[in-house]
Motif scaffolding. Structure first.
Motif, PDB file in Angstrom:
ATOM      1  N   PHE A  58       0.830  -1.194   0.000  1.00 30.36           N
ATOM      2  CA  PHE A  58       0.000   0.000   0.000  1.00 30.36           C
ATOM      3  C   PHE A  58       0.872   1.254   0.000  1.00 30.36           C
ATOM      4  CE2 PHE A  58      -2.771   3.270   1.809  1.00 30.36           C
ATOM      5  CZ  PHE A  58      -3.882   3.133   0.990  1.00 30.36           C
ATOM      6  N   LEU A  59       1.933   1.249   0.779  1.00 28.09           N
ATOM      7  CA  LEU A  59       2.870   2.369   0.822  1.00 28.09           C
ATOM      8  C   LEU A  59       3.490   2.585  -0.558  1.00 28.09           C
ATOM      9  CD1 LEU A  59       4.412   4.455   2.566  1.00 28.09           C
ATOM     10  CD2 LEU A  59       6.039   2.636   3.105  1.00 28.09           C
ATOM     11  N   HIS A  60       3.896   1.506  -1.189  1.00 30.86           N
ATOM     12  CA  HIS A  60       4.485   1.574  -2.525  1.00 30.86           C
ATOM     13  C   HIS A  60       3.485   2.152  -3.526  1.00 30.86           C
ATOM     14  CE1 HIS A  60       5.785  -0.689  -6.346  1.00 30.86           C
ATOM     15  NE2 HIS A  60       6.539   0.374  -6.232  1.00 30.86           N
ATOM     16  N   ASP A  87      12.518  10.228 -14.124  1.00 30.72           N
ATOM     17  CA  ASP A  87      13.459   9.104 -14.047  1.00 30.72           C
ATOM     18  C   ASP A  87      13.752   8.713 -12.593  1.00 30.72           C
ATOM     19  OD1 ASP A  87      13.586   8.981 -16.800  1.00 30.72           O
ATOM     20  OD2 ASP A  87      15.519  10.000 -16.948  1.00 30.72           O
ATOM     21  N   GLU A  88      13.837   9.701 -11.705  1.00 28.85           N
ATOM     22  CA  GLU A  88      14.041   9.390 -10.291  1.00 28.85           C
ATOM     23  C   GLU A  88      12.847   8.624  -9.732  1.00 28.85           C
ATOM     24  OE1 GLU A  88      15.368  12.415  -7.605  1.00 28.85           O
ATOM     25  OE2 GLU A  88      16.690  13.287  -9.119  1.00 28.85           O
ATOM     26  N   HIS A  89      11.658   9.027 -10.120  1.00 32.40           N
ATOM     27  CA  HIS A  89      10.461   8.307  -9.681  1.00 32.40           C
ATOM     28  C   HIS A  89      10.497   6.857 -10.161  1.00 32.40           C
ATOM     29  CE1 HIS A  89       7.937  12.273  -9.338  1.00 32.40           C
ATOM     30  NE2 HIS A  89       8.801  12.128  -8.349  1.00 32.40           N
ATOM     31  N   LEU A  90      10.866   6.660 -11.424  1.00 32.84           N
ATOM     32  CA  LEU A  90      10.945   5.295 -11.963  1.00 32.84           C
ATOM     33  C   LEU A  90      11.992   4.465 -11.227  1.00 32.84           C
ATOM     34  CD1 LEU A  90      10.634   5.865 -15.825  1.00 32.84           C
ATOM     35  CD2 LEU A  90       8.918   4.904 -14.261  1.00 32.84           C
ATOM     36  N   TYR A  91      13.115   5.077 -10.904  1.00 34.11           N
ATOM     37  CA  TYR A  91      14.174   4.403 -10.160  1.00 34.11           C
ATOM     38  C   TYR A  91      13.623   3.881  -8.829  1.00 34.11           C
ATOM     39  CZ  TYR A  91      18.496   3.888  -7.442  1.00 34.11           C
ATOM     40  OH  TYR A  91      19.494   3.405  -6.651  1.00 34.11           O
ATOM     41  N   PHE A  92      12.930   4.745  -8.099  1.00 36.12           N
ATOM     42  CA  PHE A  92      12.320   4.365  -6.826  1.00 36.12           C
ATOM     43  C   PHE A  92      11.325   3.231  -7.034  1.00 36.12           C
ATOM     44  CE2 PHE A  92       8.793   4.650  -3.837  1.00 36.12           C
ATOM     45  CZ  PHE A  92       9.426   4.713  -2.616  1.00 36.12           C
ATOM     46  N   GLU A  97       9.618  -2.119  -6.026  1.00 36.60           N
ATOM     47  CA  GLU A  97       8.910  -3.294  -6.568  1.00 36.60           C
ATOM     48  C   GLU A  97       9.757  -4.560  -6.370  1.00 36.60           C
ATOM     49  OE1 GLU A  97       6.049  -5.670  -8.077  1.00 36.60           O
ATOM     50  OE2 GLU A  97       5.811  -3.538  -7.670  1.00 36.60           O
ATOM     51  N   LYS A  98      11.053  -4.456  -6.604  1.00 36.75           N
ATOM     52  CA  LYS A  98      11.944  -5.601  -6.372  1.00 36.75           C
ATOM     53  C   LYS A  98      11.956  -5.996  -4.888  1.00 36.75           C
ATOM     54  CE  LYS A  98      15.048  -4.667 -10.216  1.00 36.75           C
ATOM     55  NZ  LYS A  98      16.349  -4.139 -10.619  1.00 36.75           N
ATOM     56  N   LEU A  99      11.968  -4.997  -4.011  1.00 37.80           N
ATOM     57  CA  LEU A  99      11.932  -5.282  -2.573  1.00 37.80           C
ATOM     58  C   LEU A  99      10.629  -5.985  -2.194  1.00 37.80           C
ATOM     59  CD1 LEU A  99      13.376  -1.961  -1.122  1.00 37.80           C
ATOM     60  CD2 LEU A  99      14.463  -4.213  -1.080  1.00 37.80           C
ATOM     61  N   TYR A 118      16.031   2.211   3.592  1.00 36.88           N
ATOM     62  CA  TYR A 118      16.783   3.154   2.761  1.00 36.88           C
ATOM     63  C   TYR A 118      15.862   3.800   1.729  1.00 36.88           C
ATOM     64  CZ  TYR A 118      19.531   5.207  -0.875  1.00 36.88           C
ATOM     65  OH  TYR A 118      19.990   6.102  -1.793  1.00 36.88           O
ATOM     66  N   TYR A 119      15.157   2.984   0.950  1.00 40.23           N
ATOM     67  CA  TYR A 119      14.322   3.537  -0.116  1.00 40.23           C
ATOM     68  C   TYR A 119      13.101   4.262   0.424  1.00 40.23           C
ATOM     69  CZ  TYR A 119      17.187   1.457  -3.646  1.00 40.23           C
ATOM     70  OH  TYR A 119      18.253   1.164  -4.450  1.00 40.23           O
ATOM     71  N   MET A 120      12.428   3.657   1.381  1.00 35.74           N
ATOM     72  CA  MET A 120      11.175   4.227   1.863  1.00 35.74           C
ATOM     73  C   MET A 120      11.381   5.462   2.737  1.00 35.74           C
ATOM     74  SD  MET A 120       9.008   2.437   0.389  1.00 35.74           S
ATOM     75  CE  MET A 120       7.752   1.190   0.486  1.00 35.74           C
ATOM     76  N   ILE A 121      12.567   5.594   3.321  1.00 28.93           N
ATOM     77  CA  ILE A 121      12.818   6.759   4.182  1.00 28.93           C
ATOM     78  C   ILE A 121      13.902   7.648   3.566  1.00 28.93           C
ATOM     79  CG2 ILE A 121      13.512   7.574   6.465  1.00 28.93           C
ATOM     80  CD1 ILE A 121      12.577   4.807   7.536  1.00 28.93           C
TER      81      ILE A 121
END
Length: 164
Positions: A58-60, A87-92, A97-99, A118-121
């Motif tokens: 849901f957060l993702h 592009d930064e949004h796509l990177y995130f 998604e992999k996580l 790391y990614y979420m915060i």
């Protein structure tokens, strides 16, 4: 299992001055804290794990919706750095998604928790402080210029069509 961070306190320095963006950022961090609260506890049964998985997803998904809002604003206002911001949004999105897929396949682990944190915060906060603030500066300058132009046009109109 315990993650490195159990709660994120909102920092007013993250305010961009763009009401819809700031509201979505604050909502994101509420959802993040819900996830972190679940992730910092012991996951003793499958119900707790699926709750964690659901909160993570849901957060993702909320982040993706938020990015769509930002990108619409950028497109509507002619933001010159749209492509790099997108592009930064796509990177995130790709990394999170992999996580999520790893979380589903491998279950919760300390390593996964650190990477997710790391990614979420950290990534998200840095993105706001740098990239989103560039957008905010552009929009504030654009509004300022538009107001000046409007003021000049009003003065010109008044001088040309002066009514006594």
């Amino acid at each position: 299992m315990v993650t490195e961070i159990s709660k994120f306190d909102w920092d007013p320095d993250l305010e961009t001055g763009i009401e819809v963006v700031d509201e979505q950022h604050r909502r994101y961090f509420v959802l993040l804290n819900n996830y972190l609260e679940k992730a910092s506890g012991t996951l003793s049964d499958s119900t707790q794990f699926f709750d964690l998985l659901e909160k993570f997803n849901f957060l993702h998904q909320y982040a993706i919706e938020h990015f769509s809002t930002e990108e619409l604003i950028m497109q509507e206002t002619g933001f010159p750095e749209f492509e790099s911001h997108h592009d930064e949004h796509l990177y995130f999105e790709r990394h999170v998604e992999k996580l999520y897929e790893r979380l589903k396949a491998e279950g919760f682990s300390e390593d996964l928790a650190r990477e997710a944190n790391y990614y979420m915060i950290k990534w998200f906060v840095e993105h706001i402080r740098e990239t989103d603030m560039d957008l905010a500066e552009f929009l504030h300058n654009k509004v300022s210029v538009d107001k000046k132009i409007s003021g000049l046009l009003k003065k010109l109109y008044t001088s040309l069509f002066k009514t006594n």
